[in-house]
Enzyme design. Structure first.
Site, PDB file in Angstrom:
ATOM      1  N   GLY A   1      34.272  39.934  29.058  1.00 47.26           N
ATOM      2  CA  GLY A   1      34.296  39.965  27.319  1.00 47.26           C
ATOM      3  C   GLY A   1      35.123  39.038  26.689  1.00 47.26           C
TER       4      GLY A   1
ATOM      5  N   PHE B   1      40.232  33.510  52.383  1.00 56.13           N
ATOM      6  CA  PHE B   1      39.747  34.988  51.849  1.00 56.13           C
ATOM      7  C   PHE B   1      38.442  35.313  52.553  1.00 56.13           C
ATOM      8  CE2 PHE B   1      40.291  38.132  48.271  1.00 56.13           C
ATOM      9  CZ  PHE B   1      41.493  38.021  48.100  1.00 56.13           C
TER      10      PHE B   1
ATOM     11  N   GLN C   1      30.390  48.393  46.751  1.00 54.67           N
ATOM     12  CA  GLN C   1      31.336  47.729  47.647  1.00 54.67           C
ATOM     13  C   GLN C   1      32.589  48.662  47.929  1.00 54.67           C
ATOM     14  OE1 GLN C   1      33.809  43.900  46.810  1.00 54.67           O
ATOM     15  NE2 GLN C   1      32.426  43.665  48.467  1.00 54.67           N
TER      16      GLN C   1
ATOM     17  N   HIS D   1      36.150  48.584  49.648  1.00 53.33           N
ATOM     18  CA  HIS D   1      36.955  47.559  50.035  1.00 53.33           C
ATOM     19  C   HIS D   1      37.795  48.088  51.250  1.00 53.33           C
ATOM     20  CE1 HIS D   1      40.310  44.671  50.292  1.00 53.33           C
ATOM     21  NE2 HIS D   1      39.984  44.020  49.126  1.00 53.33           N
TER      22      HIS D   1
ATOM     23  N   LEU E   1      44.838  49.431  45.937  1.00 53.15           N
ATOM     24  CA  LEU E   1      44.395  48.325  46.847  1.00 53.15           C
ATOM     25  C   LEU E   1      45.503  47.284  47.300  1.00 53.15           C
ATOM     26  CD1 LEU E   1      41.555  47.332  47.319  1.00 53.15           C
ATOM     27  CD2 LEU E   1      42.196  45.307  45.945  1.00 53.15           C
TER      28      LEU E   1
ATOM     29  N   GLU F   1      42.713  41.501  49.817  1.00 55.89           N
ATOM     30  CA  GLU F   1      42.257  40.659  50.989  1.00 55.89           C
ATOM     31  C   GLU F   1      43.302  39.449  51.453  1.00 55.89           C
ATOM     32  OE1 GLU F   1      38.039  40.977  51.573  1.00 55.89           O
ATOM     33  OE2 GLU F   1      38.122  39.019  50.855  1.00 55.89           O
TER      34      GLU F   1
ATOM     35  N   ARG G   1      33.548  42.003  53.359  1.00 57.62           N
ATOM     36  CA  ARG G   1      34.367  43.239  53.302  1.00 57.62           C
ATOM     37  C   ARG G   1      33.193  44.468  53.911  1.00 57.62           C
ATOM     38  NH1 ARG G   1      36.250  42.528  47.094  1.00 57.62           N
ATOM     39  NH2 ARG G   1      37.989  41.246  47.737  1.00 57.62           N
TER      40      ARG G   1
ATOM     41  N   HIS H   1      35.540  50.009  45.357  1.00 54.99           N
ATOM     42  CA  HIS H   1      36.122  48.926  44.867  1.00 54.99           C
ATOM     43  C   HIS H   1      35.355  48.173  43.874  1.00 54.99           C
ATOM     44  CE1 HIS H   1      38.718  45.726  44.405  1.00 54.99           C
ATOM     45  NE2 HIS H   1      37.999  44.762  44.821  1.00 54.99           N
TER      46      HIS H   1
ATOM     47  N   GLU I   1      31.208  42.866  35.463  1.00 46.55           N
ATOM     48  CA  GLU I   1      30.910  43.642  36.592  1.00 46.55           C
ATOM     49  C   GLU I   1      29.846  44.601  36.028  1.00 46.55           C
ATOM     50  OE1 GLU I   1      34.363  45.623  38.666  1.00 46.55           O
ATOM     51  OE2 GLU I   1      32.959  47.044  39.760  1.00 46.55           O
TER      52      GLU I   1
ATOM     53  N   ARG J   1      29.582  41.658  47.649  1.00 49.99           N
ATOM     54  CA  ARG J   1      30.383  40.503  46.917  1.00 49.99           C
ATOM     55  C   ARG J   1      31.362  39.985  47.987  1.00 49.99           C
ATOM     56  NH1 ARG J   1      35.323  40.058  43.982  1.00 49.99           N
ATOM     57  NH2 ARG J   1      35.476  42.429  43.999  1.00 49.99           N
TER      58      ARG J   1
ATOM     59  N   SER K   1      34.194  37.735  41.938  1.00 52.17           N
ATOM     60  CA  SER K   1      34.159  38.477  40.772  1.00 52.17           C
ATOM     61  C   SER K   1      34.637  37.790  39.723  1.00 52.17           C
ATOM     62  CB  SER K   1      34.340  39.817  40.891  1.00 52.17           C
ATOM     63  OG  SER K   1      34.471  40.415  39.769  1.00 52.17           O
ATOM     64  N   LEU K   2      36.115  37.442  39.860  1.00 52.73           N
ATOM     65  CA  LEU K   2      36.879  36.630  38.652  1.00 52.73           C
ATOM     66  C   LEU K   2      36.087  35.520  38.131  1.00 52.73           C
ATOM     67  CD1 LEU K   2      40.567  37.020  39.576  1.00 52.73           C
ATOM     68  CD2 LEU K   2      38.991  38.363  38.118  1.00 52.73           C
TER      69      LEU K   2
HETATM   70  C1  LIG Z   1      42.472  46.259  42.636  1.00 58.85           C
HETATM   71  C2  LIG Z   1      41.524  45.452  42.383  1.00 58.85           C
HETATM   72  C3  LIG Z   1      41.721  44.013  42.743  1.00 58.85           C
HETATM   73  C4  LIG Z   1      40.668  43.050  42.391  1.00 58.85           C
HETATM   74  N1  LIG Z   1      41.046  41.874  42.664  1.00 58.85           N
HETATM   75  C5  LIG Z   1      39.868  40.966  42.655  1.00 58.85           C
HETATM   76  C6  LIG Z   1      40.273  39.534  43.104  1.00 58.85           C
HETATM   77  O1  LIG Z   1      41.248  39.145  43.713  1.00 58.85           O
HETATM   78  N2  LIG Z   1      39.308  38.452  42.843  1.00 58.85           N
HETATM   79  C7  LIG Z   1      38.102  38.935  42.263  1.00 58.85           C
HETATM   80  O2  LIG Z   1      37.239  38.069  42.022  1.00 58.85           O
HETATM   81  N3  LIG Z   1      37.865  40.211  41.810  1.00 58.85           N
HETATM   82  C8  LIG Z   1      38.811  41.185  42.063  1.00 58.85           C
HETATM   83  N4  LIG Z   1      38.516  42.401  41.552  1.00 58.85           N
HETATM   84  C9  LIG Z   1      37.256  42.709  40.832  1.00 58.85           C
HETATM   85  C10 LIG Z   1      37.539  42.319  39.486  1.00 58.85           C
HETATM   86  O3  LIG Z   1      38.865  42.690  38.921  1.00 58.85           O
HETATM   87  C11 LIG Z   1      36.483  43.202  38.621  1.00 58.85           C
HETATM   88  O4  LIG Z   1      35.305  43.108  38.946  1.00 58.85           O
HETATM   89  C12 LIG Z   1      36.759  42.676  37.191  1.00 58.85           C
HETATM   90  O5  LIG Z   1      37.825  42.568  36.669  1.00 58.85           O
HETATM   91  C13 LIG Z   1      35.603  43.461  36.165  1.00 58.85           C
HETATM   92  O6  LIG Z   1      35.861  42.631  34.970  1.00 58.85           O
HETATM   93  P1  LIG Z   1      34.910  43.000  33.563  1.00 58.85           P
HETATM   94  O7  LIG Z   1      35.333  41.863  32.507  1.00 58.85           O
HETATM   95  O8  LIG Z   1      33.499  42.810  33.955  1.00 58.85           O
HETATM   96  O9  LIG Z   1      35.444  44.183  33.327  1.00 58.85           O
HETATM   97  P2  LIG Z   1      36.855  44.998  33.050  1.00 58.85           P
HETATM   98  O10 LIG Z   1      38.073  44.013  33.266  1.00 58.85           O
HETATM   99  O11 LIG Z   1      36.816  46.465  33.920  1.00 58.85           O
HETATM  100  O12 LIG Z   1      36.810  45.412  31.639  1.00 58.85           O
HETATM  101  C14 LIG Z   1      36.097  46.343  31.204  1.00 58.85           C
HETATM  102  C15 LIG Z   1      36.338  46.460  29.582  1.00 58.85           C
HETATM  103  O13 LIG Z   1      35.549  47.296  29.028  1.00 58.85           O
HETATM  104  C16 LIG Z   1      35.939  48.204  28.246  1.00 58.85           C
HETATM  105  N5  LIG Z   1      34.912  49.411  28.108  1.00 58.85           N
HETATM  106  C17 LIG Z   1      34.730  50.074  28.922  1.00 58.85           C
HETATM  107  N6  LIG Z   1      33.957  51.163  28.565  1.00 58.85           N
HETATM  108  C18 LIG Z   1      33.897  51.075  27.349  1.00 58.85           C
HETATM  109  C19 LIG Z   1      33.434  51.796  26.087  1.00 58.85           C
HETATM  110  N7  LIG Z   1      32.603  52.887  26.311  1.00 58.85           N
HETATM  111  N8  LIG Z   1      33.552  51.447  24.778  1.00 58.85           N
HETATM  112  C20 LIG Z   1      34.542  50.444  24.721  1.00 58.85           C
HETATM  113  N9  LIG Z   1      35.063  49.649  25.555  1.00 58.85           N
HETATM  114  C21 LIG Z   1      34.674  50.074  26.774  1.00 58.85           C
HETATM  115  C22 LIG Z   1      37.459  48.364  28.715  1.00 58.85           C
HETATM  116  O14 LIG Z   1      38.130  48.967  27.707  1.00 58.85           O
HETATM  117  C23 LIG Z   1      37.717  47.068  29.042  1.00 58.85           C
HETATM  118  O15 LIG Z   1      38.270  46.329  28.209  1.00 58.85           O
HETATM  119  C24 LIG Z   1      39.463  43.354  41.750  1.00 58.85           C
HETATM  120  C25 LIG Z   1      39.283  44.437  41.556  1.00 58.85           C
HETATM  121  C26 LIG Z   1      40.063  45.608  41.756  1.00 58.85           C
HETATM  122  C27 LIG Z   1      39.929  46.991  41.396  1.00 58.85           C
END
Ligand SMILES: Cc1cc2nc3c(=O)[nH]c(=O)nc-3n(C[C@H](O)[C@H](O)[C@H](O)COP(=O)(O)OP(=O)(O)OC[C@H]3O[C@@H](n4cnc5c(N)ncnc54)[C@H](O)[C@@H]3O)c2cc1C
Ligand code: SF4
Ligand code: SF4
Ligand code: FES
Lengths: 236, 572
Positions: free
Chosen positions: B16, B115, B235, B237, B247, B250, B281, B347, B377, B388, B393-394
């Protein structure tokens, strides 16, 4: 084991004054205080309000005062609390909005005030170079999760409402000691005021409570030293 | 009240924020988030962001693309994988320019580490491709983009929940929001609406996700008629802390950590002779569960050991300090001298809202839906396919988040003001009242039951009998949900009410996951069917789509885009 939580309650829309309420829950020693709060909210009393999100100490949502000390409820385990009794209160020095939820607007405004972003010159084609040694100068400041525990615990911030507070100073430190930033002097000047770094009286409370083990006081003192070096003696 | 924006971004994680930064300030942009931006789940990401910079050893975007396609078990759309891999270096340099404090090589370049599933020369052996900042990469990228959003003075509305999403006549019309602090319900209309609400790991009992990952954006889109793509691909993990699910990145194995079973054997050599502990994974998670099922868990329990002791205290402190502090805080384990008990934890969701390469949401016919965009995501560009790779993902968030922002900027001229949507707000208010007046089960009881069912019947291993039973139970819970009841009848900070509202999303998505998983009669990536243990390219090399029709869920399929790499057997 049975645990008793004594929780600060206050809903300004209906309560005239805050009060404390006791709850008993069954919890394993390895469970978190946050798990206990959830058990209360989910099974006993859905009116209880607190913030939470990640549940493992990386988002900064559930900062509160646990047994008299600012901490994250998701990092504090039941077995660390004495005598199966846990006193839970909102972060001090902030306005309570409901129960354990406090108003953090001013806190974030102050973080914003120090300009929490890199100011750098020209953009090269690839990365800006930075040696591991230069990178290390930022130290643990990049661990900050903006939980506000430090500011809440700081005796100076509690008395002087104009004190910038430790968290914004950590955020400033991160940029001041980032070799890529070109506004070091301006940033130092911004902190070189009565309610900036100089208001800090080295109580070390911030360092004691920081859940990310950031040596906050040390960083403030390093910043003070840098100001003396770059700008000169502090105002009398 | 009613508000009108040019662009409304829902979700302030990396997807976002990155999208919002791409939209010119001349447009009226709003960003709503149910948590304060820096509390978003992206901040939990640990290990790094992938890009073939070649800073530590030779690498190329073609190899990265190949790994992404093979990692995804050939369900990955290859045009998407190519876009991701080709744009990766630019995206990472951009993050560096914005201020991300990456770790550095002695030459001052961005440091890189190995990784899972990332290889050199099309699978020959591991390659160092993950750019990282210790083990808190997501956190520092989130802070950096948030700082930029502040600098750009983007309007951020925190602790505002989207509770309904409106699509009318094939066009996005707006959303209904609920304000946590006051309980006020508002209608927010916008010409362009971007869904970046993240994943929904909270469908499962043991997961690495934050409490706010309840999939609202995905579910509400589905309810508004958007098909959901590849939802069976969940997925797990391999290394969640037992029993919490927190978590252990990795990166721990990337730095040299090794998995060991109850006999003390490093078993990954048996399952993936070339990549061993750095296999993708799905492969590692299945290996762990296979060891546990064969009675080779540690002390006969449901976990194995992740052993970091050979790394030495200093390296652990420097590169893995967050995860070693998790082990210390939650288990009292010193990772320098003791192994960590780990078990697979839910995960990441490969499936979600289907989009094209520019974040435009696609309808069942594969055509863009006017004014609706998705990224992160919550979306399914299908760049991750059936599984994945770590660090992708990042990368997905910043590459496709930016592209979505650009598409919106391009399209905005052609988008008209959204039509008024009065009834919707009244409907939401009535729904809230009904929950407050409800006399049935509590949300937590239904949610716990749902999480157990899903964990039991649709985790690392699956089969038809269990999933059919699970589906019936989930549908039973959905019936019970109609009369869900809560204690809190108040207006301010009523998180009890929001728990109930979020549960509707979770239950709806649980059903879609099961229906999708039942329809895929093969094993591919993270979807392993005991009753169909082989991959079946002849019948199943296609994406699943599930649409909410007038009489229940409708399943359809669409082809996978294959360009450079023909599917072949997957060996590691
Ligand atoms: C512990 C952990 C470690 C990870 N490590 C890695 C890594 O090293 N490398 C990698 O590539 N990926 C990693 N991932 C995966 C990655 O972090 C996530 O897939 C990614 O951050 C998702 O980002 P996003 O911007 O899609 O959503 P998010 O960061 O989950 O943000 C979602 C946003 O939506 C908002 N939201 C949700 N529902 C509503 C609603 N109804 N109304 C208003 N707002 C809402 C929330 O407030 C939030 O701001 C990891 C994941 C986890 C759980
Ligand atoms: S060291 Fe300074 S900032 Fe920290 S608590 Fe003491 S006075 Fe406050
Ligand atoms: S310095 Fe520590 S206590 Fe203060 S906001 Fe940052 S993480 Fe929290
Ligand atoms: S819930 Fe995120 S820090 Fe505790």
């Amino acid at each position: 084991m049975k645990v008793t939580l004594r929780i600060f309650r206050f809903d300004p829309s209906v309560d005239e004054a805050p009060y404390y309420q006791n709850y008993n829950v069954e919890a394993e020693p390895y469970e978190r205080v946050l798990d206990c709060l959830n058990k209360i909210k989910w099974d006993q009393d859905g009116t209880l309000a607190y913030r939470m999100s990640c549940a493992h100490g990386v988002c900064g949502s559930d900062a509160m005062k646990i047994n008299g000390r600012c901490a994250l409820a998701c990092q504090k385990l039941v077995r660390e609390c004495e005598a199966d009794f846990i006193l839970v209160e909102p972060l001090p020095s902030f306005t309570v909005l409901k129960d354990l939820i406090v108003d953090l607007n001013q806190f974030f405004e102050r973080v914003n005030f120090i300009r929490p972003f890199l100011v750098a010159g020209e953009v090269p084609e690839k990365e800006r170079l930075q040696t591991p040694e230069e990178r290390k100068k930022m130290g643990k400041s990049i661990r900050c999760i903006l939980c506000a525990c430090c500011t809440a615990a700081c005796p100076v911030a509690n008395e002087n409402e104009n004190f910038l507070g430790p968290a914004p100073l950590v955020q400033a430190f991160r940029r001041i000691f980032d070799s890529r930033d070109i506004q070091k002097t301006q940033r130092l000047e911004q902190l070189d005021v009565e309610d900036g770094v100089w208001a800090c009286l080295n109580h070390y409370e911030c360092t004691r409570v920081c859940p990310k083990e950031i040596p906050v006081t040390k960083y403030i003192n390093i910043t003070k030293g840098e100001i003396k070096k770059v700008i000169g003696a502090p105002p009398e | 009240m009613e508000f009108l924006f040019d662009v409304l971004v829902v979700g302030s994680g990396l997807a976002g924020l990155r999208a919002a930064l791409e939209i010119p300030t001349s447009l009226k942009v709003g960003l709503v988030s149910k948590v304060f931006p820096t509390r978003s789940h992206s901040g939990a990401a640990q290990g790094g962001i992938g890009a073939a910079l070649g800073n530590e050893e030779p690498d190329s975007w073609e190899w990265h693309m190949y790994d992404t396609v093979k990692g995804g078990d050939y369900l990955t759309d290859q045009d998407a994988a190519e876009t991701l891999a080709r744009d990766a270096a630019r995206a990472v340099y951009e993050l560096e320019h914005l201020g991300v404090p990456f770790d550095r090589t002695t030459a001052g370049k961005i440091a890189q580490r190995a990784f899972g599933g990332h290889t050199r020369n099309y699978g020959e052996g591991p390659v160092k491709r993950s750019c990282y900042a210790a083990d808190r990469t997501g956190r520092v990228v989130l802070d950096t983009l948030f700082g930029k959003a502040l600098e750009r003075k983007i309007h951020i509305f925190s602790e505002i929940y989207m509770v309904d999403l409106l699509v009318e006549g094939g066009k996005a019309a707006g959303i209904i929001t609920y304000e946590l602090a006051t309980g006020a319900v508002h209608t927010v209309r916008a010409k362009a609406l971007l869904i970046a609400t993240g994943g929904f790991g909270r469908v499962y009992k043991t997961n690495s996700n934050c409490f706010s990952n309840t999939g609202d954006g995905v579910y509400l889109s589905h309810r508004a008629g958007v098909p959901l793509e590849d939802m069976e691909f969940v997925q797990f993990h391999p290394t969640g802390i037992y029993p919490l699910g927190v978590l252990i990145s990795e990166a721990a194995r990337g730095e040299g950590g090794v998995l060991k079973n109850g006999l003390g054997n490093s078993f990954m050599t048996d399952y993936a002779p070339t990549l061993k502990d750095l296999a993708p994974r799905d492969v590692v998670s299945r290996a762990i569960d296979t060891e546990i099922r064969a009675g080779r868990g540690v002390n006969g329990k449901d976990y194995v050991h992740l052993d970091l002791t050979s790394l030495g205290a200093e390296k652990i402190q420097e590169k893995l300090s967050d995860i070693s502090s998790f082990a210390r805080i939650y288990l009292g384990v010193d990772t320098a001298t003791q192994p960590i008990p780990v078990t697979p934890t839910c995960h990441y969701m490969m499936g979600g809202i289907p989009t094209d390469l520019n974040g435009r949401v696609l309808n069942k016919e594969g055509l863009p839906l006017t004014g609706l965009y998705a990224a992160g995501e919550a979306a399914c560009v299908s760049v991750h396919g059936a599984n994945r790779l770590g660090t992708n993902s990042l990368l997905d968030l910043v590459v496709f988040g930016r592209r979505a922002g650009r598409a919106i900027t391009e399209d905005i001229e052609t988008l008209s003001d959204p039509s008024p949507v009065k009834d919707a707000q009244v409907r939401v208010e009535a729904r809230i009242k009904a929950i407050k007046d409800g006399n049935g089960a509590k949300p937590s009881d239904l949610r716990t039951r749902m999480q157990l069912i899903m964990t039991d019947c649709c985790s690392v291993f699956r089969n038809q009998t269990d999933m059919e039973r699970g589906l019936e139970e989930i549908r039973g819970l959905k019936d019970k949900y109609r009369s869900v009841s809560i204690d809190n009848k108040g207006a301010n900070y009523n998180t009890d009410l929001l728990d109930a509202i979020e549960l509707e999303s979770l239950l709806g998505l649980a059903e879609v996951i099961l229906v999708s998983a039942l329809s895929r009669t093969e094993s591919r990536g993270a979807h392993y069917r005991e009753d169909y243990p082989e991959r079946d390219d002849h019948n199943c090399l296609k994406h699943t789509l599930v649409t909410a029709g007038s009489d229940g869920l409708e399943i359809s399929f669409k082809p996978v885009k294959i360009t450079k790499f023909q599917p072949k057997a997957r060996k590691f």
